[in-house]
Motif scaffolding. Structure first.
Motif, short mmCIF file in Angstrom:
data_model
loop_
_atom_site.label_atom_id
_atom_site.label_comp_id
_atom_site.label_asym_id
_atom_site.label_seq_id
_atom_site.Cartn_x
_atom_site.Cartn_y
_atom_site.Cartn_z
N GLY A 75 0.75 -1.22 -0.03
CA GLY A 75 0.16 0.10 0.03
C GLY A 75 0.81 1.32 0.05
O GLY A 75 2.19 1.32 -0.24
N HIS A 76 0.10 2.27 0.20
CA HIS A 76 0.94 3.55 0.09
C HIS A 76 0.24 4.60 1.30
O HIS A 76 -0.92 4.47 1.51
N LEU A 77 1.43 5.20 1.90
CA LEU A 77 0.93 6.33 2.95
C LEU A 77 1.59 7.52 2.27
O LEU A 77 2.75 7.58 2.15
N HIS A 78 0.69 8.69 2.47
CA HIS A 78 1.46 10.14 1.92
C HIS A 78 2.67 10.20 2.94
O HIS A 78 2.58 10.09 4.05
N PRO A 79 3.72 10.76 2.18
CA PRO A 79 4.94 10.90 2.83
C PRO A 79 4.66 12.00 4.21
O PRO A 79 5.46 11.58 5.36
N VAL A 80 3.81 12.75 4.30
CA VAL A 80 3.73 13.47 5.40
C VAL A 80 3.22 12.70 6.67
O VAL A 80 3.53 12.98 7.78
N LEU A 81 2.19 11.85 6.31
CA LEU A 81 1.58 10.95 7.34
C LEU A 81 2.66 9.88 7.47
O LEU A 81 2.75 9.50 8.91
N ALA A 82 3.54 9.45 6.65
CA ALA A 82 4.52 8.56 6.93
C ALA A 82 5.51 9.14 7.78
O ALA A 82 5.98 8.38 9.28
N PHE A 83 5.97 10.45 7.78
CA PHE A 83 6.80 11.03 8.72
C PHE A 83 6.31 11.12 10.01
O PHE A 83 6.74 10.78 10.98
N THR A 84 4.85 11.27 10.02
CA THR A 84 4.24 11.63 11.30
C THR A 84 4.03 10.30 12.10
O THR A 84 4.30 10.37 13.13
N ALA A 85 3.90 9.10 11.30
CA ALA A 85 3.99 7.92 12.11
C ALA A 85 5.24 7.54 12.67
O ALA A 85 5.26 7.08 13.92
N VAL A 86 6.17 7.68 11.82
CA VAL A 86 7.73 7.65 12.33
C VAL A 86 8.03 8.19 13.59
O VAL A 86 8.56 7.95 14.59
N LEU A 87 7.73 9.72 13.42
CA LEU A 87 7.66 10.69 14.67
C LEU A 87 6.97 10.35 15.68
O LEU A 87 7.49 10.26 16.98
N CYS A 88 5.79 9.70 15.64
CA CYS A 88 5.03 9.23 17.00
C CYS A 88 5.75 8.07 17.55
O CYS A 88 5.98 7.83 18.52
N ILE A 89 6.22 7.17 16.67
CA ILE A 89 6.98 5.98 17.30
C ILE A 89 8.18 6.42 18.13
O ILE A 89 8.50 5.92 19.08
N ALA A 90 8.94 7.62 17.42
CA ALA A 90 10.20 8.04 18.01
C ALA A 90 9.63 8.53 19.57
O ALA A 90 10.41 8.31 20.68
N ILE A 91 8.67 9.47 19.64
CA ILE A 91 8.19 9.96 20.57
C ILE A 91 7.86 9.04 21.62
O ILE A 91 8.00 9.20 23.00
N ALA A 92 6.95 8.08 21.26
CA ALA A 92 6.59 7.07 22.31
C ALA A 92 7.68 6.34 22.84
O ALA A 92 7.83 6.08 24.23
N ALA A 93 8.70 6.02 21.96
CA ALA A 93 9.97 5.47 22.42
C ALA A 93 10.64 6.09 23.57
O ALA A 93 11.16 5.62 24.54
N GLY A 94 10.73 7.44 23.50
CA GLY A 94 11.42 8.37 24.33
C GLY A 94 10.66 8.52 25.45
O GLY A 94 11.21 8.56 26.44
N ALA A 95 9.19 8.50 25.46
CA ALA A 95 8.47 8.64 26.50
C ALA A 95 8.60 7.45 27.56
O ALA A 95 8.73 7.40 28.75
#
Length: 340
Positions: A75-95
């Motif tokens: 499938g495909h995810l808009h680049p902005v949404l893909a970046f948002t998803a990865v950023l959320c994973i990073a922030i959650a890991a940091g939390a």
């Protein structure tokens, strides 16, 4: 298990009653105890301390495996949404890292490799670190749910809940199986990345989860072998403390013998091609060689290393490279296959 981070806040608050005051009661208040035994106020921190709370080195592997899960998903995810998803994973890991440092501040103050962390060193007040972690955890899940999809947000919340409540608060101080069971927390990212694209969870992300899950014990037990004295002082029941170094080396080999064939499953299922298959085979051979050196390390009659655990140190470093390259090979293989 609670998948809703917000619903877990009462438990987090209640965990402050954890009986850890035998080391330094003032760690739970606004002051800390200096090396001279005098109570001193927490001094100003800088941005590096707040970044350190996020455990950036651990976060990098979490983010990368989550990104690979996103890249290989159909499938495909808009680049902005893909970046948002990865950023959320990073922030959650940091939390998770920040909450873990808040909860473990007593044992961090004892262990040599962790005593200069921001909280035990007195650069960040425990309550501020806890608030920081909770805010990031809730924010990451909310943004993932609102911007990407509910399934990805649910898996993300589950990973946070598992790391905080199951691993950090329940398992770590109670059982030598802490890393075995708790390793599931670090195995969620590729599943989250996959769910961000597809809105579902299927067999392949579960296989990727299993690879990280089985990789975690030999990876972390290699560290535990040369950090054994720290864990013993802090009374954390890591496997070398409870079962001894010789049994730990045996377990490292056994898990590695399961891990290497498991990494071939994406190829056997037809999901990946020759690029990944060759990489997995070569990396697997290197992994087995490194753990065999751990198992055959020169040791005394009790199993204590006579080489300052040099093979374990090397295996720990190699295991990080191993997982990075393995997942990179999977992404490259998918790119080559789709390009063809």
């Amino acid at each position: 298990m609670d998948t809703n981070v917000a619903a877990g806040l009462p438990l987090l608050a209640g965990a402050a009653a954890n009986p850890v005051s035998d080391i330094s009661p003032s760690l739970h208040g606004p002051d800390r105890v200096s090396s001279s035994g005098r109570s001193v106020p927490y001094h100003d921190s800088d941005v590096r301390d707040w970044i350190a709370l996020l455990k950036p080195r651990v976060m990098s592997l979490v983010v990368f495996s989550g990104l690979v899960g996103l890249l290989v998903a159909p499938g495909h995810l808009h680049p902005v949404l893909a970046f948002t998803a990865v950023l959320c994973i990073a922030i959650a890991a940091g939390a998770c890292g920040a909450i873990n440092m808040w909860y473990d501040r007593d044992i961090d103050a004892i262990m040599r490799r962790t005593r200069d962390r921001p909280i035990p060193a007195g650069r960040i007040e425990p309550g501020a670190a806890l608030g920081y972690g909770i805010t990031l955890a809730i924010g990451s899940v909310l943004v993932m749910g609102l911007a990407v999809n509910a399934v990805a947000a649910g898996v993300l919340a589950s990973s946070i809940g598992f790391y905080v409540f199951v691993y950090t608060m329940w398992l770590k101080r109670r059982t030598p199986q802490n890393i075995v069971i708790g390793g599931a927390a670090g195995a969620f990212p590729p599943v989250i990345g996959w769910a961000a694209v597809t809105g579902s969870v299927s067999l392949i992300p579960i296989v990727l989860f299993a690879i990280i899950f089985i990789w975690t014990p030999p990876h972390f037990w290699s560290l535990a072998l040369f950090a054994n004295d720290d864990y013993r002082r802090a009374k954390v029941p890591m496997l070398p403390v409870v079962a001894g170094a010789r049994e730990t080396r045996r377990q490292i080999v056994l898990y590695s013998l399961v891990l290497v064939p498991l990494t071939m499953v994406p190829w056997l299922l037809g999901f990946s091609g020759p690029v990944y298959a060759v990489a997995a085979a070569v990396l697997g051979l290197g992994f087995l060689v490194s753990v065999w050196r751990v198992a055959t390390d020169r040791q005394d009659a009790t199993g204590v290393s006579l080489t300052n655990d040099a093979p374990a140190r090397a295996a720990f470093k190699f295991s990080i490279i191993y997982l990075f390259v393995l997942f990179a090979a999977l992404a490259i293989d998918q790119f080559v296959g789709r390009g063809g």
